[in-house]
Design an enzyme around this catalytic site. Structure first.
Site, mmCIF file in Angstrom:
data_model
loop_
_atom_site.group_PDB
_atom_site.id
_atom_site.type_symbol
_atom_site.label_atom_id
_atom_site.label_comp_id
_atom_site.label_asym_id
_atom_site.label_seq_id
_atom_site.Cartn_x
_atom_site.Cartn_y
_atom_site.Cartn_z
ATOM 1 N N GLU A 235 0.884 -1.179 0.000
ATOM 2 C CA GLU A 235 0.000 0.000 0.000
ATOM 3 C C GLU A 235 0.911 1.216 0.000
ATOM 4 O O GLU A 235 1.525 1.536 1.031
ATOM 5 C CB GLU A 235 -0.884 -0.002 1.261
ATOM 6 N N CYS A 269 -2.258 9.578 2.682
ATOM 7 C CA CYS A 269 -2.006 8.975 1.360
ATOM 8 C C CYS A 269 -3.153 9.238 0.400
ATOM 9 O O CYS A 269 -2.934 9.380 -0.795
ATOM 10 C CB CYS A 269 -1.765 7.486 1.506
#
Ligand code: NAD
Length: 496
Positions: A235, A269
């Protein structure tokens, strides 16, 4: 278990500049033995049925609720983030923990199948835990992100060795204490601390890796794991685009750009990293964004909507992107400066206009409270530019026409997209979350997230006699090309 030696990591609060404690470093040379010990625990934990593991996952969830204040204290002390945001982070973890406990039996139930189209046999896929999951996590959501991987790995039946970020080690490390308090078997969750070399040693020894962090380190991990073929869940970073069309609710879109462009001081993010607005509504949208951004304040106390940046290195990245944009003709409509107190460094809420795709601020991850807004002639250009990125993490489309929003969302080259919303996918543990391109590999959440920590073993069982005998391909060979051609025509030749 934590291997102790002389090296320690000292943590300094980005808010107060005071010590936030220290942790012992686990030397890379000790990691293999720690993983081997974890593998011993796995032999019993992994043998439990999902039904038997579930009460312990539930117990861990209750333990997190019970310790919410303590967890928030640790997050605030290490990251300096707003206390409310720290609580929100814990609640976010709880949503996934609850969903995992609720659905883990179903997610791990074998899927039935059979040979096709010769229904002479039956088969199914079983899901077995892979072994020791190495979880490596970043500092920006230092409790939620490691917990996301840990809980799914545990549900699958893996034991876990967790290496939290060296920047906020206690916020991840507390998961080990909570596991003990929740009554999980000793050693099912082991915490190790250290820098990149300790993480690299974990990548080498563990059986499956769940890494959340930068694209740069994700790439190193892919290289470290090369040759082993061990599963990687990566990720990574993002440069999330927001598309605002002429029929959007402009106020909602603008307020969201301001909120999620600056949430966690922009160190998110899936934050709003760039905005494309169609010409017709550009000026009005920018006015709304300016209003919303002006209402935000970087600092502490009652008017501290935007907390401190994690460190000066991060501020330098933001400054270099803003300077590059100015050099190439951008206008800073608001903010654009750091401001420092004796203990902390903040970056002002910033709006950048007159931007284009030659600028770093439009294609590199800025990770600060900066919202660059680009005027585009139409929907097609907005979509083209949104997709003109090496990253593919998240994005959003704003229009009151739901069909139009869905159509554009389906064409965005990202792992997740929100229509008339942004960032919200983290509240959807029911569906998969993960990036594509430079934003990652694999994914978490949904049944797939739990099964990512499993070996998928497909088993077939002959019903009457071995399938090949029934088909006639067995020894002595009685069939030749004519038989196979007949079969192909009879079975598939007439299908439309
Ligand atoms: P980072 O990549 O610098 O560090 C993450 C972790 O990797 C740390 O624990 C670090 O010690 C470890 N590490 C460093 N080198 C290693 C190596 N060679 N082998 C193994 N482990 C190693 O990331 P960060 O600065 O802590 O976090 C910010 C980044 O994380 C941003 O790019 C952000 O976009 C990304 N992020 C992504 C998501 C997502 O869900 N996609 C979520 C949060 C953060």
């Amino acid at each position: 278990m934590t291997a102790i030696n002389e090296r320690t990591i000292s943590v300094v609060s980005p808010l107060t500049g005071e010590s936030a404690g220290s942790v012992p470093v686990t030397e890379p040379s000790d990691v293999a033995a720690i993983v081997a010990k974890s593998r011993e625990t796995f032999e019993t934990w992994g043998m439990l049925s999902p039904q038997d593991r579930r009460p312990l996952i539930r117990s861990l969830t209750r333990t997190v609720v019970k310790n919410m204040e303590r967890i928030a204290d640790v997050i605030v002390s290490e990251t300096g983030k707003d206390r409310g945001d720290a609580h929100a982070e814990v609640v976010l973890a709880l949503t996934t923990m609850d969903y995992v406990a609720r659905t883990m039996r179903k997610a791990l139930r074998p899927i039935k199948g059979g040979s096709w189209p010769f229904l002479v046999t039956r088969g199914w896929t079983e899901y077995h835990p892979i072994g020791v999951a190495g979880v490596i996590s970043p500092w920006n959501y230092p409790f939620y992100l490691p917990m996301l991987s840990v809980i799914q790995a545990l549900a699958a039946g893996c034991s876990v060795v967790l290496k939290p970020s060296e920047v906020a080690p206690h916020s991840g490390g507390i998961i080990g204490d909570l596991a003990v308090e929740a009554g999980l078997p000793d050693g099912v969750v082991t915490v190790i601390h250290g820098y990149g070399d300790t993480g690299a040693a974990l990548v080498e020894s563990a059986d499956v890796i769940a890494f959340t962090g930068s694209t740069e380190v994700g790439r190193l991990i892919a290289q470290e794991a090369v040759g082993t073929f061990k599963p990687l869940i990566l990720e990574l970073g993002g440069k999330d685009a927001m598309i605002v069309l002429e029929d959007a609710s402009l106020k909602d879109a603008a307020r969201t750009a301001a909120s999620f462009g600056t949430f966690n001081a922009g160190q998110t993010c899936v934050g709003v990293e760039r905005v494309y607005v169609v010409d017709e509504v550009y000026d009005e949208f920018v006015d709304h964004v300016m209003d919303a951004m002006r209402s935000l304040n970087a600092g502490q106390g009652d008017r501290g909507d935007i907390g401190p940046m994690i460190d000066r290195r991060q501020v330098s990245v933001i400054e270099s992107h803003v300077a590059d944009a100015i050099d190439k003709g951008a206008t800073i409509a608001l903010g654009g400066k750091r401001h420092e107190t004796a203990d902390a460094v903040y970056y002002e809420p910033t709006v950048v206009l007159d931007v284009n795709h030659t600028m770093d601020v439009m294609h590199e991850e800025t990770f600060g409270p900066v919202v660059p807004i680009m005027r585009v002639p139409d929907e097609a250009t907005a979509l083209h530019l949104a997709n003109d990125s090496k990253y593919g993490l998240h994005g959003s489309v704003w229009t009151k026409d739901k069909r139009r929003g869905e159509r554009i969302a389906s064409r965005m080259k990202t792992g997740t997209v929100a229509v008339n919303d942004h960032l919200i996918n983290f509240f959807y543990p029911t569906i998969k979350l993960g990036g594509i391109g430079d934003s990652g590999l694999g994914g978490v959440m949904s049944g797939d997230g739990i099964r990512a920590f499993c070996v998928h073993r497909s088993i077939t069982e002959a019903r009457f006699r071995p399938t090949t005998m029934v088909l006639g391909g067995w020894l002595p060979r009685r069939v030749g090309p004519r038989w196979w051609k007949f079969l192909a025509r009879a079975l598939f030749g007439w299908r439309r």
